[in-house]
Design a protein around this motif. Structure first.
Motif, PDB file in Angstrom:
ATOM      1  N   ARG A 142      20.784 -17.263 -14.948  1.00 24.96           N
ATOM      2  CA  ARG A 142      21.830 -16.934 -13.972  1.00 24.96           C
ATOM      3  C   ARG A 142      21.551 -15.606 -13.264  1.00 24.96           C
ATOM      4  N   GLN A 143      20.277 -15.195 -13.219  1.00 21.99           N
ATOM      5  CA  GLN A 143      19.968 -13.904 -12.578  1.00 21.99           C
ATOM      6  C   GLN A 143      18.899 -14.078 -11.527  1.00 21.99           C
ATOM      7  N   ASN A 144      19.107 -13.516 -10.350  1.00 20.44           N
ATOM      8  CA  ASN A 144      18.109 -13.652  -9.291  1.00 20.44           C
ATOM      9  C   ASN A 144      16.736 -13.156  -9.746  1.00 20.44           C
ATOM     10  N   ARG A 145      16.728 -12.057 -10.516  1.00 21.12           N
ATOM     11  CA  ARG A 145      15.450 -11.446 -10.904  1.00 21.12           C
ATOM     12  C   ARG A 145      14.670 -12.383 -11.844  1.00 21.12           C
ATOM     13  N   GLU A 146      15.360 -13.049 -12.757  1.00 21.32           N
ATOM     14  CA  GLU A 146      14.707 -14.000 -13.665  1.00 21.32           C
ATOM     15  C   GLU A 146      14.280 -15.254 -12.908  1.00 21.32           C
ATOM     16  N   LEU A 147      15.193 -15.733 -12.083  1.00 22.00           N
ATOM     17  CA  LEU A 147      14.941 -16.992 -11.384  1.00 22.00           C
ATOM     18  C   LEU A 147      13.757 -16.875 -10.426  1.00 22.00           C
ATOM     19  N   LYS A 148      13.587 -15.683  -9.845  1.00 19.93           N
ATOM     20  CA  LYS A 148      12.506 -15.527  -8.867  1.00 19.93           C
ATOM     21  C   LYS A 148      11.119 -15.588  -9.501  1.00 19.93           C
ATOM     22  N   LYS A 149      11.069 -15.507 -10.840  1.00 21.64           N
ATOM     23  CA  LYS A 149       9.758 -15.587 -11.515  1.00 21.64           C
ATOM     24  C   LYS A 149       9.285 -17.041 -11.677  1.00 21.64           C
ATOM     25  N   SER A 208       8.925 -20.768  -1.046  1.00 20.28           N
ATOM     26  CA  SER A 208       9.796 -21.792  -1.630  1.00 20.28           C
ATOM     27  C   SER A 208      11.197 -21.699  -1.031  1.00 20.28           C
ATOM     28  N   ALA A 209      11.853 -22.860  -0.952  1.00 16.77           N
ATOM     29  CA  ALA A 209      13.243 -22.901  -0.460  1.00 16.77           C
ATOM     30  C   ALA A 209      14.151 -22.128  -1.414  1.00 16.77           C
ATOM     31  N   GLU A 210      13.825 -22.177  -2.713  1.00 20.45           N
ATOM     32  CA  GLU A 210      14.676 -21.530  -3.724  1.00 20.45           C
ATOM     33  C   GLU A 210      14.703 -20.018  -3.527  1.00 20.45           C
ATOM     34  N   LYS A 211      13.508 -19.415  -3.395  1.00 23.27           N
ATOM     35  CA  LYS A 211      13.464 -17.953  -3.256  1.00 23.27           C
ATOM     36  C   LYS A 211      14.090 -17.523  -1.941  1.00 23.27           C
ATOM     37  N   LEU A 212      13.870 -18.325  -0.904  1.00 19.88           N
ATOM     38  CA  LEU A 212      14.472 -17.979   0.389  1.00 19.88           C
ATOM     39  C   LEU A 212      16.004 -18.031   0.293  1.00 19.88           C
ATOM     40  N   ALA A 213      16.519 -19.077  -0.356  1.00 21.92           N
ATOM     41  CA  ALA A 213      17.986 -19.200  -0.497  1.00 21.92           C
ATOM     42  C   ALA A 213      18.546 -18.004  -1.260  1.00 21.92           C
ATOM     43  N   MET A 214      17.887 -17.627  -2.353  1.00 21.48           N
ATOM     44  CA  MET A 214      18.390 -16.494  -3.152  1.00 21.48           C
ATOM     45  C   MET A 214      18.286 -15.194  -2.360  1.00 21.48           C
ATOM     46  N   ASP A 215      17.181 -15.009  -1.649  1.00 24.76           N
ATOM     47  CA  ASP A 215      16.971 -13.726  -0.962  1.00 24.76           C
ATOM     48  C   ASP A 215      17.909 -13.570   0.232  1.00 24.76           C
ATOM     49  N   TYR A 235      21.683  -9.738  -9.088  1.00 25.60           N
ATOM     50  CA  TYR A 235      22.922 -10.465  -8.820  1.00 25.60           C
ATOM     51  C   TYR A 235      22.966 -11.718  -9.683  1.00 25.60           C
ATOM     52  N   ALA A 236      24.169 -12.246  -9.819  1.00 24.54           N
ATOM     53  CA  ALA A 236      24.327 -13.519 -10.526  1.00 24.54           C
ATOM     54  C   ALA A 236      24.076 -14.655  -9.537  1.00 24.54           C
ATOM     55  N   VAL A 237      23.255 -15.595  -9.938  1.00 20.61           N
ATOM     56  CA  VAL A 237      22.936 -16.724  -9.046  1.00 20.61           C
ATOM     57  C   VAL A 237      23.003 -18.028  -9.829  1.00 20.61           C
ATOM     58  N   ILE A 238      23.717 -19.000  -9.266  1.00 21.53           N
ATOM     59  CA  ILE A 238      23.636 -20.361  -9.815  1.00 21.53           C
ATOM     60  C   ILE A 238      22.709 -21.115  -8.873  1.00 21.53           C
ATOM     61  N   LEU A 239      21.530 -21.428  -9.382  1.00 21.29           N
ATOM     62  CA  LEU A 239      20.491 -22.008  -8.522  1.00 21.29           C
ATOM     63  C   LEU A 239      20.272 -23.485  -8.839  1.00 21.29           C
TER      64      LEU A 239
END
Ligand SMILES: O=c1[nH]c(=O)c2[nH]c(=O)[nH]c2[nH]1
Length: 319
Positions: free
Chosen positions: A209-216, A72-79, A156-160
């Protein structure tokens, strides 16, 4: 001074092949990265000692893509964003944008092709991620509990934000534009019968707002839910449709439906330009006794109307 630097329009594609020749995945992305922090002395006095060269930024994009499932574009952007934070302590935050180019597996005679892909025209989806070390008060509490590292991955904090762009929609009826303000500058006739066409850009921001939560999250499922909500409110029932009294009302109904269908989203922004299909009341027809019968139109991309809005869950609650 507010400053940033990075690399734009980095194009990268990834293929994942099996030993029997079947290509399991082909993905193409256009990536942009902007780094914030640590570089004031470079701007002020030419000291570049804490500047990650924009050329290095490009290499890091290729490096992360090489290790990444690219699902996904989302996980790639966050990573990619979090990679910069974890490797360079002087960077405060990273702004990422990843566009996914839509290649779809070829289907030939009802069978999926083992290694052939076709590119869909125009429409693509994208993700933006603002990754930083700073967390809100609530995030900090949970960060302390979890410690700063979870399953080998830093938190990390992420606004996705995810989005879809250049998505063209058109319906041939069930649309009008009446009752608008009239004065001596108004020439447009009112109508309750017109073609409605648009090229949507829709983006949605997640509450977490957390990379770890968002990646799920299952981003392709959320994309389908958003697209279903758009189709339902733009087109309506397959036989009867739904009447649009203006792009504005249709846009609002779509935004509201997206927030209802996807509880994980905090807000949605919609841009739905009104692409005009002008009735072809041409002299060649009138001179020969032929009338316009809602049949011949002149498509015009320019100029077009601009109609945009952002709806958040909190503003909907107040309405
Ligand atoms: O749906 C519409 N909204 C407008 O704001 C507008 N303005 C216009 O000229 N035609 C339309 N149609």
């Amino acid at each position: 001074m507010q400053s940033s630097h990075g690399k734009a329009r980095v194009r990268v594609a990834k293929a994942k092949r099996r030993s029997d020749g079947f290509t399991e995945l082909f993905q193409e992305f256009t990536v942009q990265v902007s780094l914030v922090g640590g570089t004031d002395s470079s701007f002020l006095c030419g000291d570049n000692s804490q500047v990650v060269a924009t050329d290095t930024c490009k290499n890091i994009i290729y490096w992360v893509v090489k290790q990444h499932p690219c699902d996904s574009a989302e996980k790639l952007a966050m990573d990619i964003g979090c990679f910069f934070l974890s490797h360079y302590p002087f960077i405060d935050s990273v702004r990422m944008r990843v566009e996914r180019i839509p290649w779809c597996r070829v289907n030939l005679e009802g069978k999926s092709h083992s290694h052939g892909f076709v590119r869909q025209l125009d429409q693509f989806n994208f993700a933006t991620a603002v990754c930083s070390r700073e967390c809100s008060k609530d995030d900090k509490v949970s960060l302390r509990v979890d410690s700063a590292v979870c399953c080998g991955e830093k938190v990390y904090a992420v606004i996705l934000t995810s989005g879809v762009d250049r998505w063209k929609l058109l319906k041939t009826t069930c649309s009008g534009w009446e009752g608008f303000y009239r004065d001596r500058f108004t020439t447009l006739p009112e109508t309750n019968e017109r073609v409605l066409a648009t090229e949507c850009q829709i983006s949605w921001t997640y509450s977490s707002r957390q990379n770890r939560e968002l990646k799920k999250l299952d981003f392709s499922n959320i994309l389908s839910q958003v697209q279903d909500a758009v189709k339902r409110k733009f087109f309506g029932d397959s036989d009867k449709g739904v009447y649009s009294p203006g792009v504005q009302k249709t846009l609002f109904d779509i935004g509201k439906q997206i927030l209802i269908s996807c509880p994980l989203l905090e807000k949605v922004s919609l841009s739905m330009p009104n692409i005009h299909y002008l009735p072809a009341n041409l002299e060649v027809f009138s001179r020969n006794g032929v009338r316009f019968e809602n049949d011949i139109y002149i498509p015009t991309d320019e100029p077009h109307g601009i109609i945009e809005a952002t709806l958040s869950r909190s503003c909907l609650a107040k309405l």
